[in-house]
Design a protein around this motif. Structure first.
Motif, PDB file in Angstrom:
ATOM      1  N   GLU A 247       0.830  -1.209   0.000  1.00 53.15           N
ATOM      2  CA  GLU A 247       0.000   0.000   0.000  1.00 53.15           C
ATOM      3  C   GLU A 247       0.864   1.259   0.000  1.00 53.15           C
ATOM      4  N   LEU A 248       1.897   1.266   0.827  1.00 53.67           N
ATOM      5  CA  LEU A 248       2.802   2.419   0.871  1.00 53.67           C
ATOM      6  C   LEU A 248       3.558   2.559  -0.452  1.00 53.67           C
ATOM      7  N   GLN A 249       4.017   1.449  -0.977  1.00 54.57           N
ATOM      8  CA  GLN A 249       4.740   1.477  -2.254  1.00 54.57           C
ATOM      9  C   GLN A 249       3.866   2.059  -3.361  1.00 54.57           C
ATOM     10  N   GLN A 250       2.602   1.653  -3.398  1.00 57.08           N
ATOM     11  CA  GLN A 250       1.682   2.188  -4.413  1.00 57.08           C
ATOM     12  C   GLN A 250       1.477   3.686  -4.244  1.00 57.08           C
ATOM     13  N   ARG A 251       1.349   4.127  -2.988  1.00 60.30           N
ATOM     14  CA  ARG A 251       1.135   5.561  -2.740  1.00 60.30           C
ATOM     15  C   ARG A 251       2.348   6.383  -3.185  1.00 60.30           C
ATOM     16  N   VAL A 252       3.533   5.907  -2.859  1.00 57.39           N
ATOM     17  CA  VAL A 252       4.751   6.612  -3.254  1.00 57.39           C
ATOM     18  C   VAL A 252       4.860   6.646  -4.782  1.00 57.39           C
ATOM     19  N   GLU A 253       4.541   5.543  -5.441  1.00 58.59           N
ATOM     20  CA  GLU A 253       4.582   5.509  -6.910  1.00 58.59           C
ATOM     21  C   GLU A 253       3.582   6.489  -7.511  1.00 58.59           C
ATOM     22  N   GLU A 254       2.383   6.571  -6.922  1.00 59.19           N
ATOM     23  CA  GLU A 254       1.366   7.511  -7.392  1.00 59.19           C
ATOM     24  C   GLU A 254       1.856   8.955  -7.242  1.00 59.19           C
ATOM     25  N   LEU A 255       2.423   9.261  -6.078  1.00 59.39           N
ATOM     26  CA  LEU A 255       2.933  10.608  -5.855  1.00 59.39           C
ATOM     27  C   LEU A 255       4.116  10.915  -6.766  1.00 59.39           C
ATOM     28  N   ALA A 256       4.976   9.932  -6.991  1.00 55.24           N
ATOM     29  CA  ALA A 256       6.115  10.130  -7.898  1.00 55.24           C
ATOM     30  C   ALA A 256       5.622  10.431  -9.310  1.00 55.24           C
ATOM     31  N   TRP A 257       4.624   9.705  -9.763  1.00 58.60           N
ATOM     32  CA  TRP A 257       4.063   9.939 -11.094  1.00 58.60           C
ATOM     33  C   TRP A 257       3.501  11.350 -11.188  1.00 58.60           C
ATOM     34  N   LYS A 258       2.738  11.742 -10.163  1.00 55.71           N
ATOM     35  CA  LYS A 258       2.165  13.095 -10.163  1.00 55.71           C
ATOM     36  C   LYS A 258       3.269  14.157 -10.116  1.00 55.71           C
ATOM     37  N   ALA A 259       4.325  13.883  -9.369  1.00 54.75           N
ATOM     38  CA  ALA A 259       5.440  14.838  -9.315  1.00 54.75           C
ATOM     39  C   ALA A 259       6.068  14.994 -10.689  1.00 54.75           C
ATOM     40  N   ASN A 260       6.259  13.884 -11.382  1.00 54.43           N
ATOM     41  CA  ASN A 260       6.832  13.939 -12.730  1.00 54.43           C
ATOM     42  C   ASN A 260       5.922  14.666 -13.709  1.00 54.43           C
ATOM     43  N   GLU A 261       4.620  14.565 -13.486  1.00 51.96           N
ATOM     44  CA  GLU A 261       3.652  15.239 -14.351  1.00 51.96           C
ATOM     45  C   GLU A 261       3.416  16.689 -13.939  1.00 51.96           C
TER      46      GLU A 261
ATOM     47  N   THR B 174       1.633  17.628 -11.265  1.00 49.19           N
ATOM     48  CA  THR B 174       0.243  17.768 -10.834  1.00 49.19           C
ATOM     49  C   THR B 174       0.039  17.544  -9.336  1.00 49.19           C
ATOM     50  N   LEU B 175       1.116  17.577  -8.547  1.00 50.86           N
ATOM     51  CA  LEU B 175       0.973  17.408  -7.102  1.00 50.86           C
ATOM     52  C   LEU B 175       0.329  18.641  -6.471  1.00 50.86           C
ATOM     53  N   SER B 176      -0.602  18.403  -5.555  1.00 50.60           N
ATOM     54  CA  SER B 176      -1.125  19.503  -4.748  1.00 50.60           C
ATOM     55  C   SER B 176      -0.060  19.848  -3.703  1.00 50.60           C
ATOM     56  N   PRO B 177      -0.167  20.988  -3.054  1.00 49.10           N
ATOM     57  CA  PRO B 177       0.807  21.320  -2.002  1.00 49.10           C
ATOM     58  C   PRO B 177       0.847  20.256  -0.896  1.00 49.10           C
ATOM     59  N   GLU B 178      -0.295  19.723  -0.528  1.00 52.12           N
ATOM     60  CA  GLU B 178      -0.335  18.681   0.494  1.00 52.12           C
ATOM     61  C   GLU B 178       0.360  17.410   0.020  1.00 52.12           C
ATOM     62  N   GLU B 179       0.115  17.043  -1.236  1.00 56.81           N
ATOM     63  CA  GLU B 179       0.759  15.858  -1.795  1.00 56.81           C
ATOM     64  C   GLU B 179       2.273  16.058  -1.905  1.00 56.81           C
TER      65      GLU B 179
ATOM     66  N   SER C 144       4.135  17.849   0.045  1.00 57.13           N
ATOM     67  CA  SER C 144       4.651  17.706   1.400  1.00 57.13           C
ATOM     68  C   SER C 144       4.715  16.223   1.797  1.00 57.13           C
ATOM     69  N   GLU C 145       3.667  15.489   1.483  1.00 61.54           N
ATOM     70  CA  GLU C 145       3.628  14.048   1.771  1.00 61.54           C
ATOM     71  C   GLU C 145       4.736  13.319   1.016  1.00 61.54           C
ATOM     72  N   TYR C 146       4.878  13.632  -0.264  1.00 59.23           N
ATOM     73  CA  TYR C 146       5.895  12.978  -1.091  1.00 59.23           C
ATOM     74  C   TYR C 146       7.300  13.278  -0.573  1.00 59.23           C
ATOM     75  N   GLU C 147       7.553  14.532  -0.233  1.00 57.21           N
ATOM     76  CA  GLU C 147       8.868  14.899   0.298  1.00 57.21           C
ATOM     77  C   GLU C 147       9.159  14.162   1.603  1.00 57.21           C
ATOM     78  N   ALA C 148       8.134  13.965   2.434  1.00 61.96           N
ATOM     79  CA  ALA C 148       8.311  13.215   3.680  1.00 61.96           C
ATOM     80  C   ALA C 148       8.687  11.762   3.381  1.00 61.96           C
ATOM     81  N   TYR C 149       8.037  11.165   2.386  1.00 63.28           N
ATOM     82  CA  TYR C 149       8.374   9.786   2.008  1.00 63.28           C
ATOM     83  C   TYR C 149       9.791   9.698   1.454  1.00 63.28           C
TER      84      TYR C 149
END
Length: 89
Positions: A38-52, A54-59, A61-66
Motif C-alpha cells: 500500500e505504501l509502495q503504491q502511494r509513493v509511486e502515485e505521488l512520484a508519477w504526479k510529481a513527474n507530471e 500535478t501534485l497539490s501542495p499537500e501531496e 509535502s507528503e511525497y517529500e516526507a516519504y
C-alpha cells in the motif's frame, strides 16, 4: 546536492556506532526491510504526479516526507550491510 550528501554522511556517522552494537539478526532485518504494498503504491502515485507536475501542495509535502524517510532507511540499510560484512569478516 552537496547539502544532501553532507546530510547523508552525517547521518551515516551518527548511525554507524548504534548499528554496530546491534545483534547480527537485527542488522539483517534492517537490511531486508521493505515498504508494504500500500505504501509502495502511494509513493509511486505521488512520484508519477510529481513527474507530471500535478501534485497539490499537500501531496508535495507528503511525497517529500516519504523521500526523506526513504533516504534515512537507505542509510540505515547501508550501515547495516556494512556491519554484517564486518561480522562475516
Amino acid at each position: 546536492m552537496i547539502l544532501f550528501m553532507k546530510t547523508i554522511t552525517a547521518l551515516h556517522r551518527v548511525l554507524e556506532p548504534i548499528l554496530r552494537s546491534l545483534p547480527p539478526e537485527a542488522a539483517r532485518q534492517i537490511a531486508r526491510a521493505r515498504a508494504d504494498d500500500e505504501l509502495q503504491q502511494r509513493v509511486e502515485e505521488l512520484a508519477w504526479k510529481a513527474n507530471e507536475g500535478t501534485l497539490s501542495p499537500e501531496e508535495r509535502s507528503e511525497y517529500e516526507a516519504y523521500v526523506d524517510a526513504g533516504d534515512i532507511v537507505a542509510t540505515l540499510q547501508a550501515v547495516a550491510r556494512k556491519t554484517l560484512q564486518t561480522v562475516a569478516g
